[in-house]
Motif scaffolding. Sequence first.
Motif, PDB file in Angstrom:
ATOM      1  N   SER A   1      36.932  20.615  98.357  1.00  0.00           N
ATOM      2  CA  SER A   1      37.299  19.342  98.991  1.00  0.00           C
ATOM      3  C   SER A   1      37.191  18.219  97.963  1.00  0.00           C
ATOM      4  N   HIS A 122      43.496   8.235 101.700  1.00  0.00           N
ATOM      5  CA  HIS A 122      42.310   8.473 102.537  1.00  0.00           C
ATOM      6  C   HIS A 122      42.301   9.949 102.935  1.00  0.00           C
ATOM      7  N   LYS A 124      40.830  13.114 104.964  1.00  0.00           N
ATOM      8  CA  LYS A 124      40.193  13.224 106.287  1.00  0.00           C
ATOM      9  C   LYS A 124      38.697  13.520 106.228  1.00  0.00           C
ATOM     10  N   ASP A 125      38.269  14.373 105.296  1.00  0.00           N
ATOM     11  CA  ASP A 125      36.859  14.778 105.271  1.00  0.00           C
ATOM     12  C   ASP A 125      36.042  14.017 104.218  1.00  0.00           C
ATOM     13  N   ASP A 126      36.522  12.822 103.823  1.00  0.00           N
ATOM     14  CA  ASP A 126      35.883  12.089 102.725  1.00  0.00           C
ATOM     15  C   ASP A 126      35.812  10.603 103.107  1.00  0.00           C
ATOM     16  N   THR A 127      34.651   9.987 102.979  1.00  0.00           N
ATOM     17  CA  THR A 127      34.509   8.567 103.329  1.00  0.00           C
ATOM     18  C   THR A 127      35.013   7.651 102.213  1.00  0.00           C
ATOM     19  N   GLU A 128      35.178   8.193 101.016  1.00  0.00           N
ATOM     20  CA  GLU A 128      35.643   7.410  99.866  1.00  0.00           C
ATOM     21  C   GLU A 128      37.122   7.066 100.025  1.00  0.00           C
ATOM     22  N   THR A 129      37.513   5.907  99.501  1.00  0.00           N
ATOM     23  CA  THR A 129      38.930   5.559  99.393  1.00  0.00           C
ATOM     24  C   THR A 129      39.321   5.723  97.930  1.00  0.00           C
ATOM     25  N   SER A 146      34.544   3.150  95.110  1.00  0.00           N
ATOM     26  CA  SER A 146      33.132   2.786  94.948  1.00  0.00           C
ATOM     27  C   SER A 146      32.584   3.086  93.553  1.00  0.00           C
TER      28      SER A 146
END
Length: 159
Positions: A1, A122, A124-129, A146
């Motif tokens: 992922s 974006h 789906k399984d990742d909060t990072e942009t 980030s």
Amino acid sequence: SGPGALAVTNIEELNLIVSFDGMGGVGDKPQYQFTVIIETNANPRRPQLATPGLKNSLFELIEVRGTPQAPVAFVIKLNNEKQPITVTKDKPYNRIIGYSADLFYPPANQTFARRRKDQPIHLKDDTETYKIVAINRNEVVLSADSTKKRTTLKWNSTP
């Protein structure tokens, strides 16, 4: 992922195209109709009227070759460019100015079509942009918002 799992499925050239469409005005001050297509823009197609010596929102018509009523070519200086270009009556001016990429993310079965430089991704399984920071003929480079960590995705155009 994560961004390393993205696959580049296609990379396409984005062009700048300037074509002559015909005459506009009549009399001693003829106007000429052009279409300017800047494929890197959200609204790429821009019809433009031009009169020699007057700047419009995209370019200045510097010279009309042939007679004013029967032109054969035009010398145009695009705004923000140093070198003038030539558009003939029969042949548009065409130059590569960027690329778009199609990406696929198998872990979440996500497709990202015709993405361009500076567009976000974006997963789906990742909060990072992630943002696309570069695209060329052979690769797409993403940067995590980030951490600024970069991920380079290679594209092999031959099966």
